[in-house]
Scaffold this motif. Structure first.
Motif, PDB file in Angstrom:
ATOM      1  N   LEU A 195       0.751  -1.051  -0.049  1.00  0.00           N
ATOM      2  CA  LEU A 195       0.012  -0.026  -0.172  1.00  0.00           C
ATOM      3  C   LEU A 195       0.907   1.403   0.004  1.00  0.00           C
ATOM      4  N   ASP A 196       2.000   1.319   0.776  1.00  0.00           N
ATOM      5  CA  ASP A 196       2.916   2.522   0.771  1.00  0.00           C
ATOM      6  C   ASP A 196       3.629   2.747  -0.434  1.00  0.00           C
ATOM      7  N   GLY A 197       3.589   1.626  -1.475  1.00  0.00           N
ATOM      8  CA  GLY A 197       4.317   1.855  -2.709  1.00  0.00           C
ATOM      9  C   GLY A 197       5.899   1.417  -2.361  1.00  0.00           C
ATOM     10  N   ARG A 198       6.020   0.887  -1.416  1.00  0.00           N
ATOM     11  CA  ARG A 198       7.681   0.359  -1.182  1.00  0.00           C
ATOM     12  C   ARG A 198       7.741  -0.933  -1.961  1.00  0.00           C
ATOM     13  N   THR A 199       6.889  -1.470  -2.647  1.00  0.00           N
ATOM     14  CA  THR A 199       7.160  -2.837  -3.295  1.00  0.00           C
ATOM     15  C   THR A 199       6.575  -2.178  -4.946  1.00  0.00           C
ATOM     16  N   VAL A 226      -5.635   5.719 -15.067  1.00  0.00           N
ATOM     17  CA  VAL A 226      -6.349   6.116 -13.769  1.00  0.00           C
ATOM     18  C   VAL A 226      -4.982   6.619 -12.651  1.00  0.00           C
ATOM     19  N   ARG A 227      -5.448   7.540 -11.818  1.00  0.00           N
ATOM     20  CA  ARG A 227      -4.538   7.814 -10.831  1.00  0.00           C
ATOM     21  C   ARG A 227      -4.588   6.789  -9.588  1.00  0.00           C
ATOM     22  N   THR A 228      -3.356   6.878  -9.330  1.00  0.00           N
ATOM     23  CA  THR A 228      -3.012   6.265  -8.057  1.00  0.00           C
ATOM     24  C   THR A 228      -2.377   6.926  -6.977  1.00  0.00           C
ATOM     25  N   TRP A 229      -2.641   6.673  -5.635  1.00  0.00           N
ATOM     26  CA  TRP A 229      -2.502   7.597  -4.617  1.00  0.00           C
ATOM     27  C   TRP A 229      -1.826   6.933  -3.613  1.00  0.00           C
ATOM     28  N   ARG A 230      -0.649   7.626  -2.708  1.00  0.00           N
ATOM     29  CA  ARG A 230      -0.154   6.986  -1.709  1.00  0.00           C
ATOM     30  C   ARG A 230      -1.027   7.082  -0.624  1.00  0.00           C
ATOM     31  N   PRO A 231      -1.253   5.923   0.374  1.00  0.00           N
ATOM     32  CA  PRO A 231      -2.348   6.047   1.404  1.00  0.00           C
ATOM     33  C   PRO A 231      -1.809   6.910   2.380  1.00  0.00           C
ATOM     34  N   GLU A 232      -2.805   7.619   3.066  1.00  0.00           N
ATOM     35  CA  GLU A 232      -2.412   8.865   4.070  1.00  0.00           C
ATOM     36  C   GLU A 232      -1.842   8.196   5.413  1.00  0.00           C
ATOM     37  N   ARG A 233      -0.918   8.890   6.052  1.00  0.00           N
ATOM     38  CA  ARG A 233      -0.553   8.750   7.061  1.00  0.00           C
ATOM     39  C   ARG A 233      -0.753   9.503   8.244  1.00  0.00           C
ATOM     40  N   ASP A 234      -0.445   9.218   9.431  1.00  0.00           N
ATOM     41  CA  ASP A 234      -0.696  10.132  10.540  1.00  0.00           C
ATOM     42  C   ASP A 234      -2.149  10.329  10.960  1.00  0.00           C
ATOM     43  N   ARG A 235      -2.938   9.142  10.321  1.00  0.00           N
ATOM     44  CA  ARG A 235      -4.305   9.097  10.728  1.00  0.00           C
ATOM     45  C   ARG A 235      -4.466   8.691  12.323  1.00  0.00           C
ATOM     46  N   HIS A 236      -5.571   9.115  12.717  1.00  0.00           N
ATOM     47  CA  HIS A 236      -5.902   8.643  14.426  1.00  0.00           C
ATOM     48  C   HIS A 236      -6.813   7.388  14.443  1.00  0.00           C
ATOM     49  N   ALA A 254      -9.287  -5.613   7.757  1.00  0.00           N
ATOM     50  CA  ALA A 254     -10.408  -4.664   7.738  1.00  0.00           C
ATOM     51  C   ALA A 254      -9.666  -3.272   7.586  1.00  0.00           C
ATOM     52  N   TYR A 255      -8.616  -3.119   8.448  1.00  0.00           N
ATOM     53  CA  TYR A 255      -7.779  -1.723   8.510  1.00  0.00           C
ATOM     54  C   TYR A 255      -7.146  -1.563   7.360  1.00  0.00           C
ATOM     55  N   LEU A 256      -6.559  -2.633   6.729  1.00  0.00           N
ATOM     56  CA  LEU A 256      -5.595  -2.503   5.423  1.00  0.00           C
ATOM     57  C   LEU A 256      -6.742  -2.044   4.294  1.00  0.00           C
ATOM     58  N   ALA A 257      -8.011  -2.851   4.450  1.00  0.00           N
ATOM     59  CA  ALA A 257      -9.002  -2.437   3.220  1.00  0.00           C
ATOM     60  C   ALA A 257      -9.357  -1.139   3.362  1.00  0.00           C
ATOM     61  N   LEU A 258      -9.858  -0.584   4.374  1.00  0.00           N
ATOM     62  CA  LEU A 258     -10.043   0.902   4.579  1.00  0.00           C
ATOM     63  C   LEU A 258      -9.064   1.832   4.246  1.00  0.00           C
ATOM     64  N   LYS A 259      -7.839   1.435   4.556  1.00  0.00           N
ATOM     65  CA  LYS A 259      -6.510   2.355   4.038  1.00  0.00           C
ATOM     66  C   LYS A 259      -6.272   2.116   2.375  1.00  0.00           C
ATOM     67  N   ALA A 260      -6.709   1.121   1.965  1.00  0.00           N
ATOM     68  CA  ALA A 260      -6.489   0.865   0.335  1.00  0.00           C
ATOM     69  C   ALA A 260      -7.553   1.665  -0.136  1.00  0.00           C
ATOM     70  N   ALA A 261      -8.590   1.909   0.386  1.00  0.00           N
ATOM     71  CA  ALA A 261      -9.992   2.335  -0.452  1.00  0.00           C
ATOM     72  C   ALA A 261      -9.791   3.777   0.081  1.00  0.00           C
ATOM     73  N   GLY A 262      -8.956   4.235   0.742  1.00  0.00           N
ATOM     74  CA  GLY A 262      -8.928   5.866   0.989  1.00  0.00           C
ATOM     75  C   GLY A 262      -9.817   6.290   1.893  1.00  0.00           C
ATOM     76  N   ARG A 263     -10.627   5.419   2.666  1.00  0.00           N
ATOM     77  CA  ARG A 263     -11.553   5.816   3.637  1.00  0.00           C
ATOM     78  C   ARG A 263     -11.042   6.234   5.090  1.00  0.00           C
ATOM     79  N   LEU A 264      -9.661   6.373   5.349  1.00  0.00           N
ATOM     80  CA  LEU A 264      -9.075   6.755   6.535  1.00  0.00           C
ATOM     81  C   LEU A 264      -8.208   8.016   6.192  1.00  0.00           C
TER      82      LEU A 264
END
Length: 436
Positions: free
Chosen positions: A180-184, A223-233, A426-436
């Motif tokens: 998800l972070d684009g490190r692969t 399509v655009r790809t995005w880096r998942p946001e960090r520093d979420r609460h 579920a956490y990873l799925a929400l992060k991948a979907a940009g819902r965090l």
């Protein structure tokens, strides 16, 4: 050996006893007198117990299921050597069943003016603080016929932490996180705010990610790809009320919830997100706020170690109010509670709009795998009735989960062995979907 003081006096009396009385005795009387004299001398020559200095050291924390070593250092301040039997008493829950009688007893020899060390190995059987009781010392004389006994109060506490059995799932989830972070080399369809790159459209991609200008230049849909946001609460809320006390297998539901919370915390921390903890039933039981990434897991495990289910209903209004105060901005609120229709419909569901209006909400519940076994039962009247009751319970849980999902809540209902990885997924799925 030179004798002084009381020792010399008793030895002189013993000699007088032998010289004056023993010759007049015969047979059993003589033997009895000799034994009594030997016991008296042995008692006198035994090292005193009260003057011993005993201190503790060693482990103060241990994960449930592991062993903790607590040292006893015994200093013999007397001039006589100490030959001792020592019992290091702890609460029964500090030992594996059936081992306390052997693990708590030690044999120790300490020359006069010296110190020796012995180790007590604890195997706690439950979470929480385990306190040492008395150290009882029986000092034996040279012949081992008599001795002195006394106790010393030497306080010590060993805290048994949650075992964190789900950490075995962490490496695979971290690998997905790196994707998800684009490190692969794997690209994701995350809807974060930081643009990453363009790629060709694939079936299943969100049409909102299509870049029409780039598509026109390429003569293909991009399509655009995005880096998942960090520093979420993330706020993890543990319901420690009545439903958490129900036993699933050999442990209460709360233990499985703690394990799932620890795996999510470890994963989210590595993702760069901030995680807080709230434990609540009729009132707030524990909270951890603002811990640094390096201290967050130790802080969580220490707080969780002291949590026990409360045998009364959870005050959902107070729980939700406290959660909103701890998460004033948009957050992921993970509520680990039960899916009992009555408690959810009457307590939680009317308050959900207060949470879903501002936050992403995940409700995770520990299911009882024994329901599946009962539901498959046939052959006898009792088995059929059990199957009907189990199927009704499962239907009620599905119905409750469906209503929560329609209210905007992500619902997880999994047995103890699967709830932790399901929550991490579920956490990873929400992060991948940009819902965090």
């Amino acid at each position: 050996m030179a004798l002084t003081g009381r020792t010399a006096l008793i030895a002189a009396l013993g000699a007088l006893f032998v010289g004056l009385l023993l010759p007049s005795w015969t047979g059993i009387g003589a033997v009895t007198g000799a034994v009594l004299l030997a016991v008296l001398v042995d008692l006198v020559l035994a090292a005193p117990v009260r003057s011993l200095r005993i201190v503790r050291g060693g482990d103060t924390t241990v994960r449930l299921g592991d062993t903790a070593s607590v040292e006893l250092t015994v200093t013999n301040t007397a001039g006589r050597p100490l030959r001792a039997l020592i019992r290091d008493a702890w609460a029964p829950s500090a030992w594996r069943p059936g081992t306390s009688e052997t693990a708590s007893r030690h044999t120790l020899a300490v020359p006069g003016g010296e110190r020796r060390r012995t180790v007590t190995v604890l195997t706690p059987g439950r979470r929480g603080d385990h306190h040492a009781h008395r150290v009882t010392v029986r000092s034996l004389g040279p012949l081992g016929l008599a001795g002195r006994q006394g106790s010393h109060h030497v306080p010590w506490t060993v805290r048994a932490l949650p075992p964190f059995n789900s950490r075995k799932h962490l490496p695979s989830r971290l690998a997905r996180l790196r994707e998800l972070d684009g490190r692969t080399s794997v690209l994701t369809r995350g809807q974060g705010t930081e643009f990453d790159s363009l790629r060709e459209y694939l079936p299943g991609d969100d049409v909102r990610s299509i870049d029409w200008r780039a598509s026109a230049r390429r003569n293909t849909v991009a399509v655009r790809t995005w880096r998942p946001e960090r520093d979420r609460h993330i706020l993890i809320v543990l319901d420690t009320g009545r439903t958490s006390a129900g036993r699933v297998g050999d442990a209460p539901r709360l233990d499985a919830a703690l394990d799932a919370a620890l795996l999510l915390t470890a994963l989210a921390t590595r993702a760069g997100d901030r995680v807080d903890l709230l434990a609540h039933d009729a009132r707030k039981r524990a909270s951890v706020i603002g811990s640094s990434p390096s201290e967050i897991l130790p802080s969580f495990t220490n707080a969780m170690a002291l949590l026990e289910p409360a045998l009364h209903e959870t005050d959902m209004r107070s729980l939700v109010s406290t959660a909103l105060k701890m998460a004033p901005h948009r957050s992921l609120v993970v509520l680990l509670t039960g899916l009992d229709a009555a408690s959810v419909e009457d307590g939680l569901r009317p308050l959900l709009p207060l949470l879903t209006k501002r936050h992403e909400v995940v409700l995770a519940s520990v299911a009882d795998p024994h329901l599946d076994v009962l539901a498959a039962g046939r052959g006898t009247v009792e088995a059929v009735y059990g199957a009907a009751a189990a199927e009704q319970t499962r239907a009620d849980r599905r119905h409750t989960a469906d209503r929560l999902t329609r209210s905007g809540v992500t619902v997880l209902d999994a047995p103890p062995a699967q709830i932790a990885p399901a929550l991490a997924d579920a956490y990873l799925a929400l992060k991948a979907a940009g819902r965090l």
